[in-house]
Design an enzyme around this catalytic site. Sequence first.
Site, mmCIF file in Angstrom:
data_model
loop_
_atom_site.group_PDB
_atom_site.id
_atom_site.type_symbol
_atom_site.label_atom_id
_atom_site.label_comp_id
_atom_site.label_asym_id
_atom_site.label_seq_id
_atom_site.Cartn_x
_atom_site.Cartn_y
_atom_site.Cartn_z
ATOM 1 N N GLU A 3 -5.993 -8.034 -0.287
ATOM 2 C CA GLU A 3 -6.811 -7.676 0.880
ATOM 3 C C GLU A 3 -8.214 -7.332 0.391
ATOM 4 O O GLU A 3 -8.378 -6.717 -0.665
ATOM 5 C CB GLU A 3 -6.256 -6.455 1.644
ATOM 6 N N GLU B 68 0.791 -1.244 0.000
ATOM 7 C CA GLU B 68 0.000 0.000 0.000
ATOM 8 C C GLU B 68 0.812 1.278 0.000
ATOM 9 O O GLU B 68 0.612 2.160 0.854
ATOM 10 C CB GLU B 68 -0.963 0.007 1.183
HETATM 11 C C1 BGP Z 1 -5.020 -1.828 4.836
HETATM 12 C C2 BGP Z 1 -3.746 -2.313 5.460
HETATM 13 C C3 BGP Z 1 -3.912 -3.362 6.491
HETATM 14 C C4 BGP Z 1 -5.223 -3.338 7.262
HETATM 15 C C5 BGP Z 1 -6.414 -2.872 6.478
HETATM 16 C C6 BGP Z 1 -7.624 -2.509 7.300
HETATM 17 O O1 BGP Z 1 -4.863 -0.518 4.451
HETATM 18 O O2 BGP Z 1 -2.854 -2.835 4.490
HETATM 19 O O3 BGP Z 1 -2.735 -3.356 7.254
HETATM 20 O O4 BGP Z 1 -5.116 -2.843 8.525
HETATM 21 O O5 BGP Z 1 -6.133 -1.781 5.656
HETATM 22 O O6 BGP Z 1 -7.519 -1.207 7.776
HETATM 23 P P1 BGP Z 1 -7.867 -0.777 9.248
HETATM 24 O O7 BGP Z 1 -7.040 -1.680 10.113
HETATM 25 O O8 BGP Z 1 -7.458 0.641 9.368
HETATM 26 O O9 BGP Z 1 -9.302 -0.965 9.422
#
Ligand code: BGP
Length: 469
Positions: A370, A161
């Site tokens: 993801e 990311e």
């Molecule tokens: C993405 C990241 C993850 C994860 C996910 C959910 O941006 O790669 O590491 O955390 O988002 O986001 P959050 O934890 O802020 O809800």
Amino acid sequence: MPEEFPDGFLWGGATSAYQFEGERDGDGKTRSIVDNSINENYTDTSVASDHYHHWREDVALMKELGMNSYRFSIAWPRIIPDGDGAVNPKGIKFYRDLIGELLAANIEPVVTIYHFDLPQALQDKYGGWRSRQIIKDFDHYCYVLFKAFGHQVKYWLTINEQSNMFALPYLLNLSGDESEERVKFQMNHHMMLANATAIKRAHQMMPGAVIGPAIGLSPYYALSAKPEDVLAAHKATVFRNDFFNDLYFRGTYHPEVLNYLTEYDLVPQMQPNDQTILMDPQAKPDYLGINYYESKTVRAVPTGTDYAAPRASVTGKEMRVGETRPGLYQEVENSHLPSNAWHWEIDPMGLRILLHQVYDRYQVPLMITENGIGGVETLTADKRVHDDYRIDFISDHLKELRLAIDEGVDVIGYEPWSFMDLLSTTNGFRKRYGFVYVNRTDEDLLDLKRYKKDSFYWYQQIIRSNGVS
Ligand code: BGP
């Protein structure tokens, strides 16, 4: 979904080291920049889901779930505690054991090299990604990983990311102040060079490797059919998606971005050889990992407007702030879409739209690295978690993914976020994503026991039937 997914489709789940492992300060590991910033502002990474001490049990759960792949990240400060010094044998051992266990369970490891956790030592030494020195140190870290695990790991992801690091400044050890805009583009340039160098090294050291970045992307919609808004959606697509992907796959700065950077005096310092590094055919990614959570909607905004960095809603009570780029676009809410408690808009069709946009432009295999939904969850008295909303979310996204594949997009795998509950970047254990519940809260570690949620059993069926629901 009447039909199976393609043969060999990778079904998995994702995690990242600092959000999942714990053992923050033990076995030779040092702190990363996220360990430190999250401690102060958000949540404590010292134990997380304690995967470091539960890895065998966790892999057994993956096997029971039926996963044939697993995306996780390696923590740089566990492997090279000083960032650029000696290798920590205990760090190598931890990941060697984990990878061995995965392979024994027929689970293909998909390894992220960098998931936000820069060794604090390198931040202190020279400012981390601000300095060109990081390219050499990252290359050395990659060399160590490829040498240690290259014979066992086929799928690699370089940097997670890069696009979203702009949105959450603490991930780059920045404050989010507008004056840092220039620094951010410079850091991004260094990351691009580090990414290209890593890919080239992987291709040289591991001929069978499949390697590429994992990027957070959204399709951008125009708020209205006014040509100004449609142009704003185009500009947002260019700035938030094509800018990064063009550098990865073409090795060039998108001309519209370069014009803007020139106009606002934001062009990063480059060296004469940089273009050669970025355009080297050996540095071209073999695939692209896409992290997809939501679409975004934008409208036109006048040139004189102030820049506004995006800001997450930490409690859910305050609204999120979308990005405003003067003269180009302003992110706004989409009244046609439902959203979760933190104002993330839910848009399964957006995944299909995005996959088409990316595949049309680059024609490379894509992996969903993801996708998922976070929520507040508790165990019932009989130790169950009824997460129907997650089943609906993933089922709806898989339907659109399946349609995209039918329509010609080459998607090789699905690694939903997250395999098991872990720390959310800004919401700790208040926001859970997993198929497996971890019995702890932010304040109390409780017993850290694992419990299968309803979605676990549902996803198990999906995998078993290769996607037929
Ligand atoms: C993405 C990241 C993850 C994860 C996910 C959910 O941006 O790669 O590491 O955390 O988002 O986001 P959050 O934890 O802020 O809800």
